[in-house]
Write a protein that holds these residues in place. Structure first.
Motif, PDB file in Angstrom:
ATOM      1  N   MET A 287       0.810  -1.132   0.067  1.00 14.34           N
ATOM      2  CA  MET A 287       0.042  -0.250  -0.096  1.00 14.34           C
ATOM      3  C   MET A 287       0.768   1.355   0.104  1.00 14.34           C
ATOM      4  SD  MET A 287      -3.010  -1.254  -0.261  1.00 14.34           S
ATOM      5  CE  MET A 287      -3.764   0.326  -0.417  1.00 14.34           C
TER       6      MET A 287
ATOM      7  N   LYS B 161       1.579   1.837  -3.621  1.00 17.61           N
ATOM      8  CA  LYS B 161       0.564   2.241  -4.382  1.00 17.61           C
ATOM      9  C   LYS B 161      -0.204   3.651  -4.091  1.00 17.61           C
ATOM     10  CE  LYS B 161      -4.150   0.285  -5.124  1.00 17.61           C
ATOM     11  NZ  LYS B 161      -5.043  -0.844  -4.678  1.00 17.61           N
TER      12      LYS B 161
ATOM     13  N   TRP C 295      -6.419   1.404   3.714  1.00 11.81           N
ATOM     14  CA  TRP C 295      -5.072   2.043   4.156  1.00 11.81           C
ATOM     15  C   TRP C 295      -5.408   3.392   4.307  1.00 11.81           C
ATOM     16  CZ3 TRP C 295      -0.837  -0.835   6.535  1.00 11.81           C
ATOM     17  CH2 TRP C 295      -1.100  -2.091   6.691  1.00 11.81           C
TER      18      TRP C 295
ATOM     19  N   SER D 227      -6.825   4.365   0.556  1.00 10.63           N
ATOM     20  CA  SER D 227      -6.771   3.391  -0.438  1.00 10.63           C
ATOM     21  C   SER D 227      -7.072   2.003   0.057  1.00 10.63           C
ATOM     22  CB  SER D 227      -5.302   3.508  -1.249  1.00 10.63           C
ATOM     23  OG  SER D 227      -5.359   2.591  -2.373  1.00 10.63           O
TER      24      SER D 227
ATOM     25  N   LEU E  28      -6.697  -2.282  -0.767  1.00 10.82           N
ATOM     26  CA  LEU E  28      -5.886  -3.249  -1.593  1.00 10.82           C
ATOM     27  C   LEU E  28      -6.810  -3.541  -2.861  1.00 10.82           C
ATOM     28  CD1 LEU E  28      -4.854  -5.852   1.130  1.00 10.82           C
ATOM     29  CD2 LEU E  28      -3.287  -4.546  -0.606  1.00 10.82           C
TER      30      LEU E  28
END
Length: 363
Positions: A183, A186, A213, A228, A230
């Motif tokens: 994450m 990302k 997250w 965001s 997963l």
């Protein structure tokens, strides 16, 4: 982590290490009580709420202190139970050491900050890969604990269950670290796509899970929240920019509270002015790591502005106001990227403590 989780972890370790000799019930109770000892520091007096905040998980969570205390506690437990009196001395000492150090190490997986190496350093270690309450971590340990409390005699099944509980919960911690790195990459890509250059980036899970997250990026006198999951696609939607208002510190008669929170939070803090009308207002100090804008767990009123003059006020810890629908949003947002969070830094209500009355103010 929360007290129930720490008790359960200590209980399972107690069953795994001492259960064969003193029985699973006594081992579970002993392990749970010993593992709870580090959190007794919350009862120590503190000068003010900010001091209490930054000194929790201090010396009582130090691996060095645990290594000194374990022989004393372990030998006492060895004399307390007849089943341990003929056991090697290292057995109760080693068991107690594991009960204590796993408490501190588990706390270090959260974002709060744990002073693992006190007195060598007062640096608050905090990986931030698990939320302070995470049912998926706790439930396997709690199930074994409850079984042990109901189990009078030792058996291979309870011993095997204790071992499995420790392995499964440890694997979950490993997963949380992997998920955090995924994450982080990302969210860093999302920020780069939005042209945000983060001086610091913290990525930590939202409550009760390791799927959704929050990234907190510091960019000068502003911070950027990114939510965001997963399961999110490549399109960035849940991005929120807020002012940190660090310049307010220049007007403070004393910056001790700000300096303490800045150091403890590793820079993830913000100031704000709560306008009470007629030119009067409160200066608030927030740790940005725990909670979400505008509702942070650790918010302190540190000064009051009246008729253009700023004077110290407190510090006073303010009650957190959780917005309606927060939990349903959390569950929906895990799977639905369209369910973006509504963040407002203005007109936020809070409830003051220790002032004789509760009141709503505009931030």
């Amino acid at each position: 982590m929360d007290s129930v989780t720490q008790f359960a972890l200590g209980s399972v370790i107690g069953v795994a290490t001492l259960g064969r000799r003193i029985g699973p019930r006594k081992a579970a109770i002993t392990g749970g009580l010993v593992a709870t000892l580090p959190d007794m520091d919350v009862f120590l007096p503190a000068a003010d709420p900010v001091t209490a905040f930054v000194t929790h998980r201090g010396f009582s969570h130090s691996l060095i202190v645990h290594s000194v205390a374990a022989p004393l506690l372990g030998l006492g437990i060895g004399r307390l139970f007849t089943g341990l009196r003929d056991a090697p001395r290292w057995l109760p000492i080693g068991a107690v050491w594991l009960m204590l150090v796993t408490h501190a190490l588990l706390d270090a997986f959260t974002v709060y900050g744990t002073k693992l190496l006190w007195p060598l350093t007062d640096y608050p270690f905090g990986l931030g890969s698990v939320f302070i309450i995470d049912p998926l971590y706790t439930l396997p340990l709690l199930a074994v604990t409850l079984w042990a409390l109901l189990q009078g005699d030792w058996g291979r099944r309870i011993g095997r269950a204790a071992s499995i509980g420790i392995v499964v919960s440890s694997m979950y911690l490993g997963w949380s670290v992997l998920a955090q790195q995924l994450m982080r990459d990302k969210i860093a890509a999302v920020l780069e796509g939005q042209g945000v250059t983060a001086e610091k980036l913290l990525v930590t899970p939202m409550p009760f899970n390791t799927v959704l997250w929050k990234g907190i990026a510091l960019d000068g006198d502003r911070y950027v929240n990114v939510y965001s999951s997963l399961f999110d696609g490549p399109d960035a939607r849940d991005i929120h920019v807020h002012a940190r208002q660090l310049s307010l510190a220049a007007a403070l008669p004393d910056t001790g509270a700000v300096d303490a929170v800045a150091r403890f939070s590793k820079g993830f803090y913000a100031l704000s002015f709560a306008d009470l009308g007629d030119g009067n207002g409160d200066i608030l100090l927030r740790d940005l790591r725990m909670g979400a804008t505008p509702n942070y767990v650790f918010t302190f009123k540190i000064a009051k502005s009246e008729a253009g003059a700023v004077r110290p006020s407190g510090p006073v810890k303010l009650n957190r106001v959780v917005e309606e629908g927060a939990l349903p949003w959390l569950w929906t947002r895990i799977f639905d990227q369209q369910a973006t969070r509504k963040e407002t830094s203005l007109h936020h209500a809070y409830i003051g403590q220790g002032e004789g009355e509760n009141r709503a103010v505009a931030q």
